[in-house]
Design a protein around this motif. Sequence first.
Motif, PDB file in Angstrom:
ATOM      1  N   PRO A 116       0.827  -1.209   0.000  1.00 26.77           N
ATOM      2  CA  PRO A 116       0.000   0.000   0.000  1.00 26.77           C
ATOM      3  C   PRO A 116       0.862   1.260   0.000  1.00 26.77           C
ATOM      4  O   PRO A 116       2.006   1.241   0.456  1.00 26.77           O
ATOM      5  CB  PRO A 116      -0.770  -0.116   1.318  1.00 26.77           C
ATOM      6  N   GLY A 117       0.326   2.341  -0.527  1.00 24.41           N
ATOM      7  CA  GLY A 117       1.043   3.607  -0.433  1.00 24.41           C
ATOM      8  C   GLY A 117       0.758   4.526  -1.591  1.00 24.41           C
ATOM      9  O   GLY A 117       0.686   4.091  -2.743  1.00 24.41           O
ATOM     10  N   LYS A 128       7.203  -1.734   6.828  1.00 25.55           N
ATOM     11  CA  LYS A 128       5.838  -2.221   7.033  1.00 25.55           C
ATOM     12  C   LYS A 128       5.854  -3.689   7.429  1.00 25.55           C
ATOM     13  O   LYS A 128       6.660  -4.472   6.927  1.00 25.55           O
ATOM     14  CB  LYS A 128       5.010  -2.048   5.753  1.00 25.55           C
ATOM     15  N   SER A 129       4.948  -4.061   8.320  1.00 26.11           N
ATOM     16  CA  SER A 129       4.787  -5.475   8.656  1.00 26.11           C
ATOM     17  C   SER A 129       4.277  -6.239   7.443  1.00 26.11           C
ATOM     18  O   SER A 129       3.644  -5.670   6.546  1.00 26.11           O
ATOM     19  CB  SER A 129       3.829  -5.635   9.831  1.00 26.11           C
ATOM     20  N   GLN A 155      -6.222  -1.530   4.326  1.00 23.78           N
ATOM     21  CA  GLN A 155      -6.916  -1.394   5.600  1.00 23.78           C
ATOM     22  C   GLN A 155      -5.934  -1.279   6.764  1.00 23.78           C
ATOM     23  O   GLN A 155      -6.135  -0.480   7.679  1.00 23.78           O
ATOM     24  CB  GLN A 155      -7.834  -2.595   5.830  1.00 23.78           C
ATOM     25  N   GLY A 156      -4.861  -2.071   6.730  1.00 23.02           N
ATOM     26  CA  GLY A 156      -3.951  -2.111   7.861  1.00 23.02           C
ATOM     27  C   GLY A 156      -2.585  -1.534   7.610  1.00 23.02           C
ATOM     28  O   GLY A 156      -1.729  -1.594   8.492  1.00 23.02           O
ATOM     29  N   ASP A 157      -2.351  -0.990   6.402  1.00 25.54           N
ATOM     30  CA  ASP A 157      -1.038  -0.465   6.038  1.00 25.54           C
ATOM     31  C   ASP A 157       0.035  -1.527   6.256  1.00 25.54           C
ATOM     32  O   ASP A 157       1.058  -1.302   6.912  1.00 25.54           O
ATOM     33  CB  ASP A 157      -0.705   0.802   6.840  1.00 25.54           C
ATOM     34  N   ASN A 511      -3.783  -5.579  12.912  1.00 19.65           N
ATOM     35  CA  ASN A 511      -3.227  -5.197  14.212  1.00 19.65           C
ATOM     36  C   ASN A 511      -2.381  -6.324  14.783  1.00 19.65           C
ATOM     37  O   ASN A 511      -1.273  -6.106  15.296  1.00 19.65           O
ATOM     38  CB  ASN A 511      -4.348  -4.863  15.207  1.00 19.65           C
ATOM     39  N   PHE A 512      -2.922  -7.537  14.713  1.00 20.61           N
ATOM     40  CA  PHE A 512      -2.187  -8.688  15.230  1.00 20.61           C
ATOM     41  C   PHE A 512      -0.888  -8.888  14.454  1.00 20.61           C
ATOM     42  O   PHE A 512       0.167  -9.170  15.043  1.00 20.61           O
ATOM     43  CB  PHE A 512      -3.051  -9.945  15.147  1.00 20.61           C
TER      44      PHE A 512
END
Length: 609
Positions: A116-117, A128-129, A155-157, A511-512
């Motif tokens: 994403p970006g 990024k994760s 959604q979570g980047d 998040n996790f």
Amino acid sequence: MLFVQKIIPCLAVLIHIISGGEQESIHVRTNYGTIQGYRKFYNGSSVNQFIGVPYAAPPVGDLRFRKPKPPQLWDEVYQADSFPPSCMQDLLQNDAWLIPNQNISEDCLYLSIYVPGNNISLSNKSQKSVMVWIHGGGFTAGQSSTFDGSYLALQGDVIVVTINYRLGLFGFLSTEDEHARGNYGLWDQIAAIEWVHENIDNFGGNKSSVCIFGESAGGYSVGLHTVLTQNRGRIHRAISESGAVYSPRAVAQQSVVVAGRAARSLNCSTSSNKVIINCLKTISASALLKVQGDAAFGFQENETFINRLGPVIDNELILQNPVDILRNKSSPSYEFFKELDIMAGTNNAEGGLMYWRMMKYQQPYSFNISEGIPQKALCDIVAPAAASGFSAYRDQISKAVCDQYSVSDVSLADQARSTVNVYADIQFIIPTVQTLDAHSEQTHGGRSYQYIFTHEPSFTWIQDRPPWLRGANHAGELPFVFGLDHFYPPGRDKPEEERKLSDTVMTYWTNFAKTGDPNGAGNSSLPEWQEFNPESRAYMNLSLTPGPGRHLYAERVVFWTETVPEIMQPPLANPSTTNIPGDDGNNGSILNISFTLLLSVLSFKFLVH
């Protein structure tokens, strides 16, 4: 994997814009050469997509039935703009609209990357994760192209990577010796994870924050990876959806028999395992696929829940049954398992998979399966089948299953829901609880979380469900993990409350992946998801109104983890090990639970107390 020349970080990314067009192309240098991807826009946000990147050499010719080899380096810019063929399988026509490439091939070891970006630069400093998706399909079907990671990435980047791996005979044929140890599909997954570890920093990813996640066979795969020390330093978190390391289907049985059946079907000599494998390597891929069904599943029509084509204990990658691995708390595998953050969960109507298996009993037992399943079918068919793996204790356990899942003085529909829960509990619910109990039993180590997905989608991916089946069938959560805009057919209504649930699920998941906590690192408007431990067994109910709970299906969990082991105490003088039908397929069970479950329930108390 072989070492290749490393690329200087500051030269990792080159970008140019295609003249005359709105679509931007992106060049990224990997350890194997430069690849060109493209930036696409989703609701005003951009995702950099690199589709069909080779992570291993084509497993053809002499590389069939062997561990994957690294891909060849390339000099020209590699166009990562189209999905590769699916690995060898019979494509399901119901899913055809979701599969952009309808071809199949042995040359299928590719992955896709979604970054994403809105910025033009894919800075390797963004860190990024990363989430690596392992698809399901019973180890015989599925493909990465079904899953567009763009919506989850946005959604979570996070960076989402989806992978193909070899399936069926091509990925899991084994003679259980040095001639064909098996597990090639698992080795493919390991190679893909290694590729991510070596290259993802060039895409702005953080190789020290990698979460693997998968569903069904992908969930079993994720569970197995959590006890494989080859992954140490390469994965840090894991999400198992509808598949856990404790499940009877996580490890296949009688692979040698399957190999022999395939060989005989193709007129190969079976004089030795070496002869079998040498012959099968010369067979065309299409001919080998054609005999796969009868070789692996043709033992008996109603014997459907033993896994005969999948991961095996090969004494190289998987040294023991996963249950035994987790009993040895001083082993490196257990220590690795403990240090990971793990989330695992199931759907509340997983037993819907049994619907098709029960159809053949309608006439002999005089019922219409669309209306329900009678108690007699539970007690005469399902209960003995569920107890068949317990051999010497079969009669006692069969009666106990009949009593536990019988519903008195109610409709056939109520009895049907309880009946299919036998399958759901054995394959999904109980193994998930056992896995999380084993993971969370000590205070040190990674965090543990459980969920139950209970919303019945307005569009069901698995079609043809009976009216009495309520809730989320197997795979029902997938549109909410990857986004309704991808999984719901074009033009299909996407209710606002379902969009909100999808946003919630994707936020919890990402998040996790980023922190090891689905609640995230900061303030959140989402309901608090409590950690799981053997005392509270806290879980999150993912519905249109998500909320926490404790001790999911407590009565059923107690039955399988306490009542069944108590029935088998004291042990008989000379109990036989198990009843697994041989090549003649004379066992009449519908379930025929493997010895894995017996080991699981017997060892459960020792693992958590």
